[in-house]
Write an enzyme that holds these catalytic residues in place. Structure first.
Site, short mmCIF file in Angstrom:
data_model
loop_
_atom_site.label_atom_id
_atom_site.label_comp_id
_atom_site.label_asym_id
_atom_site.label_seq_id
_atom_site.Cartn_x
_atom_site.Cartn_y
_atom_site.Cartn_z
N ASP A 407 7.88 -1.64 1.68
CA ASP A 407 7.16 -3.01 1.38
C ASP A 407 7.68 -2.95 -0.36
OD1 ASP A 407 5.67 -5.31 0.93
OD2 ASP A 407 3.60 -4.08 0.44
N GLU A 410 11.67 -6.14 -3.15
CA GLU A 410 12.15 -7.16 -3.46
C GLU A 410 13.23 -6.81 -4.93
OE1 GLU A 410 9.07 -7.37 -2.56
OE2 GLU A 410 9.34 -8.28 -0.93
N ASP A 485 2.99 -11.83 2.83
CA ASP A 485 1.46 -12.35 2.44
C ASP A 485 1.14 -13.69 2.88
OD1 ASP A 485 1.49 -9.51 1.68
OD2 ASP A 485 1.47 -9.95 -0.36
C1 GLC Z 1 1.81 -6.25 -0.23
C2 GLC Z 1 2.29 -6.20 1.24
C3 GLC Z 1 0.94 -6.12 2.05
C4 GLC Z 1 0.40 -4.55 1.85
C5 GLC Z 1 0.21 -4.47 0.25
C6 GLC Z 1 -0.44 -3.31 0.06
O1 GLC Z 1 0.85 -7.09 -0.84
O2 GLC Z 1 2.85 -7.47 1.55
O3 GLC Z 1 1.40 -6.10 3.48
O4 GLC Z 1 -0.78 -4.54 2.47
O5 GLC Z 1 1.17 -4.87 -0.62
O6 GLC Z 1 0.60 -2.25 0.22
#
Ligand code: GLC
Length: 801
Positions: A407, A410, A485
């Protein structure tokens, strides 16, 4: 013309006339008077690559997107010329290149019809600020041309009339039309006069696509640096365009383990261990099937990757094993930001080995993410990827975690403009050093790749499972993905449907959304409707930010729990059907989700349909995406469709109202289909499959279906240990015949099929198995047109009275 993108320094520059031409096996070089070189490579009869240089020489040819396994070779190549053009002819295409200005036009070699034509064609602007060129291409949009693709854009399936940017971006609570979001997939499909082609602009810099937004009949694309380097992919079937693009940028390197196609439960965050167990126990207690449980960032010690918070998780190995014993695979999150902390071995080692990204003048790239100030590994360096993959040993091999969730790759940086690295950050880029302008869009992809390599190694002999948020073209080789998200609103349920279809037609089929919405909280109705859609997405996971209440299947009262269970059970029954579609995707690049236009591009009604889609080859699904609905209108593609719930037969090519109370959803099966089904299991492998269900849908005519099976994990299938059943159904007025052709060396554990005959227009008189009349007792007619038949049959005929 694309307006000046930087300083109006020299304005747009254009190639002048061709002064020389040279051929080198499959590649042609055309040089103009003003030193522009166009390199045309014939990769396949239907795939041409165009590459331009404005300085006579080309940089080293390198791409993160193109796979070394891509097919190459052609049947025919001929170069001719006339007064005005050079003409390249393959067995599928004719490409004319104007001697005067290097502009191209491409025609179908069979009927000579125009497919795609340059308007200004290639042009460029010199970049004062960064050096090099801002490279541009413009093409004439043909009469009623429609456009599709581009990865994860949350807009109408048809992209016409809009402009888009490709720059992977952390996009918390994005909305309809937000652009750009998490992925950069610079591939689009054009469709006009029932012919379809694709363009893959393989340029990792920030790029833009304009589909008749700036000028009504012009489509253009450009990038802030790098080369004008694109692939033209001809169909004319859209499904072939997508398959060829997927061949070029890669299919997943192996099938996912079957459990990864089951249901996944996630939240930010389940902790401590007692909470994780309470959740998994509840699934089993309520008999809601589930295969995977996620650990979000709180499982770590101060958000340090590859550590555990020992207070919350005193003995992770034991916990992971206990979960596994109960059928739950544990999936843990790993982000790219490494906390600056000299007492943290991962940080210390990367610092000592010089693995972190640096700014232009030498300092480290420092940025805030969950752990506070972090440095970031340079995943574009092969040595760093190798190191990173090794870090998974403990997590995967020792502790037994079965999947990793990448995650914030980017890469996301908090509290800074642009939400990412500044442009001047330096990257190794496989030794072709460059700035973040070039590496940004592939950073997340390379992280997912390094993670994948780690999982592949340490999960062996099991298959790896990785999920990533950021991606560039080709990331589908390593990892599944989700749409980031989103928000718990009805509009987001609609939005979730579209990027999943779009992603699938952009080569990336292993996709799903955060079911129920990540931000805010759904009510029970929205959650149930979203689960219904999720059943038909290859990646099937509930996830939520957790600060707005609970989002488990039982969080909304018994009525909703029952509906959710019923739909998750349908998913588990359909696992062999989905697995077969996945196999076709991995083998042939055929997308698992098909927008109606991809299913039948000849029918113009499909060109603007967003909501209905085909799941696999034979199932038509359409979500209900508004509150208080008792059903909806939807369009049925041409052909005959059986209502999944009632078996009512519908003649397609028109819109109908479909009833669908909250415990239902519009699901239809193509006439002639044979749908394989497994029994309901609480998790994959819970039960031995002692009988394969085959739901047969009568059709007056012919239809083929397939069922692919293997050991559901591991690599034996690559050595031929798979079972592929090709079924051919031939329906007549008074009979239906099913032929079976079997290949592969895998022995399925069951001995019989439970064949359910739907829509038979006659009463059964006689049954023949392999030309022998079989008495009814032997084939066990169950009174509801259900027969139990030995799986080895080659021909089964059911005769009517
Ligand atoms: C980001 C991710 C989400 C995750 C969060 C905490 O917002 O997109 O899926 O739960 O980070 O790790």
């Amino acid at each position: 013309m694309i307006l000046s993108t930087e300083l109006e320094h020299k304005g747009n520059l254009y190639p002048s006339k061709i002064i020389s031409y040279r051929k080198d096996v499959d590649t042609l070089y055309f040089t103009t008077e003003n030193f522009v070189v166009l390199q045309v490579t014939v990769r396949r009869d239907s795939v041409l690559r165009f590459r331009y240089s404005t300085k006579t020489i080309f940089d080293k040819d390198f791409s993160y997107a193109i796979t070394k396994y891509a097919s190459r070779g052609f049947n025919h190549l001929e170069i001719t010329d006339d007064d005005e053009h050079y003409i390249i002819t393959t067995s599928k295409l004719i490409c004319k290149i104007a001697k005067e200005d290097l502009r191209k036009s491409i025609y179908d070699a069979k009927d000579g019809k125009l497919i795609c034509e340059d308007e200004l064609g290639f042009h460029w602007e010199e970049s004062y600020e960064f050096g090099g060129d801002i490279v541009k291409m413009s093409k004439v949009s043909q009469d009623s041309e429609a456009y599709y693709g581009l990865g994860d854009k949350p807009v109408h399936v048809n992209l016409k009339g809009k402009r888009f940017e490709n720059w992977v971006t952390d996009s918390y609570a994005y909305g309809r039309d937000s652009d750009p979001i998490y992925k950069s997939i610079p591939f689009y499909i054009g469709l006009h006069h029932t012919k379809s082609y694709g363009i893959f602009f393989d340029n990792t810099f920030r790029s833009f696509f304009d589909f008749c937004a700036e000028r009504r009949n012009i489509t253009s694309y450009w990038a802030e640096g790098g080369e004008m380097n694109y692939y033209f992919i001809y169909g004319p079937d859209m499904a072939d365009v997508v398959a060829s693009y997927t061949d070029l940028t890669g299919k997943p390197h192996q099938l996912p383990p079957l459990w990864a196609l089951g249901y996944h439960q996630c939240k930010w965050s389940y902790y401590p261990e007692s909470n994780v167990k309470a959740i998994t126990n509840k699934f089993r207690e309520l008999k809601i099937p589930c295969d995977a449980i996620y650990l979000d960032i709180d499982y770590m010690e101060g958000f340090r990757c590859f550590t555990w918070n020992k207070e919350y998780f005193p003995d992770p190995k034991r916990m992971v094993k206990e979960l596994l014993d109960d059928g739950f695979k544990t999936i843990a999150i790993i982000d790219p930001g490494i906390k600056i902390d000299l007492d943290y071995p991962v940080f210390k080692e990367a610092l000592d080995k010089d693995y972190f990204c640096k700014r232009a003048d030498g300092p480290y790239m420092k940025g805030k993410v969950w752990p506070g100030e972090c440095y970031f590994p340079d995943f574009t360096d092969p040595e760093v990827r190798e190191w990173w993959s090794g870090l998974f040993k403990e997590l995967i091999e020792d502790i037994g975690v079965r999947g990793v969730w990448n995650d914030m790759n980017e890469p996301a940086v908090m509290d800074v403009p642009g939400k990412t690295f500044p442009d001047d950050v330096r990257h190794n880029y496989e030794g072709l050093r460059c700035s973040h302008r070039k590496a940004h869009n592939i950073y997340g992809m390379q992280m997912a790749r390094a993670t994948y390599q780690g999982l592949k190694k340490f999960s062996y002999p099991k298959r790896p499972f990785v999920i990533t948020r950021a991606a560039y073209s080709g990331t589908q080789r390593y990892s599944s993905t989700w749409t980031g998200d989103n928000v718990a609103t009805w509009d987001h349920l609609n939005i979730a449907n579209i990027p999943a279809q779009r992603s699938s037609m952009s080569g990336y089929s292993f996709v799903g959304s955060d079911i129920g919405g990540f931000a805010e909280q759904p009510n029970g109705e929205l959650y149930a409707r979203w689960i219904q859609l999720g059943v038909f997405h290859p990646f099937f996971r509930t996830h939520s930010s957790g600060d707005h209440g609970d989002q488990e299947p039982w969080a909304f009262g018994k009525n909703i729990t029952d509906i959710v269970r019923k739909f998750i059970e349908i998913r588990y029954q359909l696992l062999p059907y989905l697995y077969t579609s996945f196999w076709r995707y991995v083998e042939e690049g055929i997308p698992i989700l098909k927008s109606l236009v991809l299913f039948d591009q000849a029918d113009p009604h499909t060109h603007y349909r967003n909501d209905e889609f085909i799941f696999g080859e034979k199932i038509l699904a359409c979500p209900i995406a508004e509150p208080n609905a008792k059903g909806r209108r939807m369009y049925f593609p041409i052909g005959e469709w059986y209502n999944f719930w009632t078996n009512e037969l519908i003649e397609g090519g028109q819109e109908f109202w479909v009833d669908a109370d909250l415990d239902s959803m519009p699901i239809f099966v193509k006439a002639g289909a044979i749908i394989p089904k497994y029994p309901i299991q609480q998790y994959v492998g819970e039960k031995e499959i002692i009988e394969l269900g085959l739901d047969v849908y009568y059709k007056n005519g012919k239809e083929t279906s397939q069922v692919y099976e293997d050991a559901q994990d591991g690599y034996d299938y690559k050595k031929g240990r798979f079972s592929l059943r090709n079924f051919k159904l031939i329906g007549k007025k008074k009979s239906v015949t099913i032929q079976q052709f079997k290949s592969g060396k895998f022995f399925t554990p069951y001995k019989t099929f439970k064949i359910k005959l739907n829509g038979l227009p006659f009463e059964i008189d006689k049954i023949e198995v392999d030309h022998e009349v079989t008495d009814f007792a032997k084939v066990k007619i169950n009174g509801d047109n259900t027969l139990i038949v030995n799986k080895e049959f080659t021909k089964l005929t059911i005769f009517g009275k």
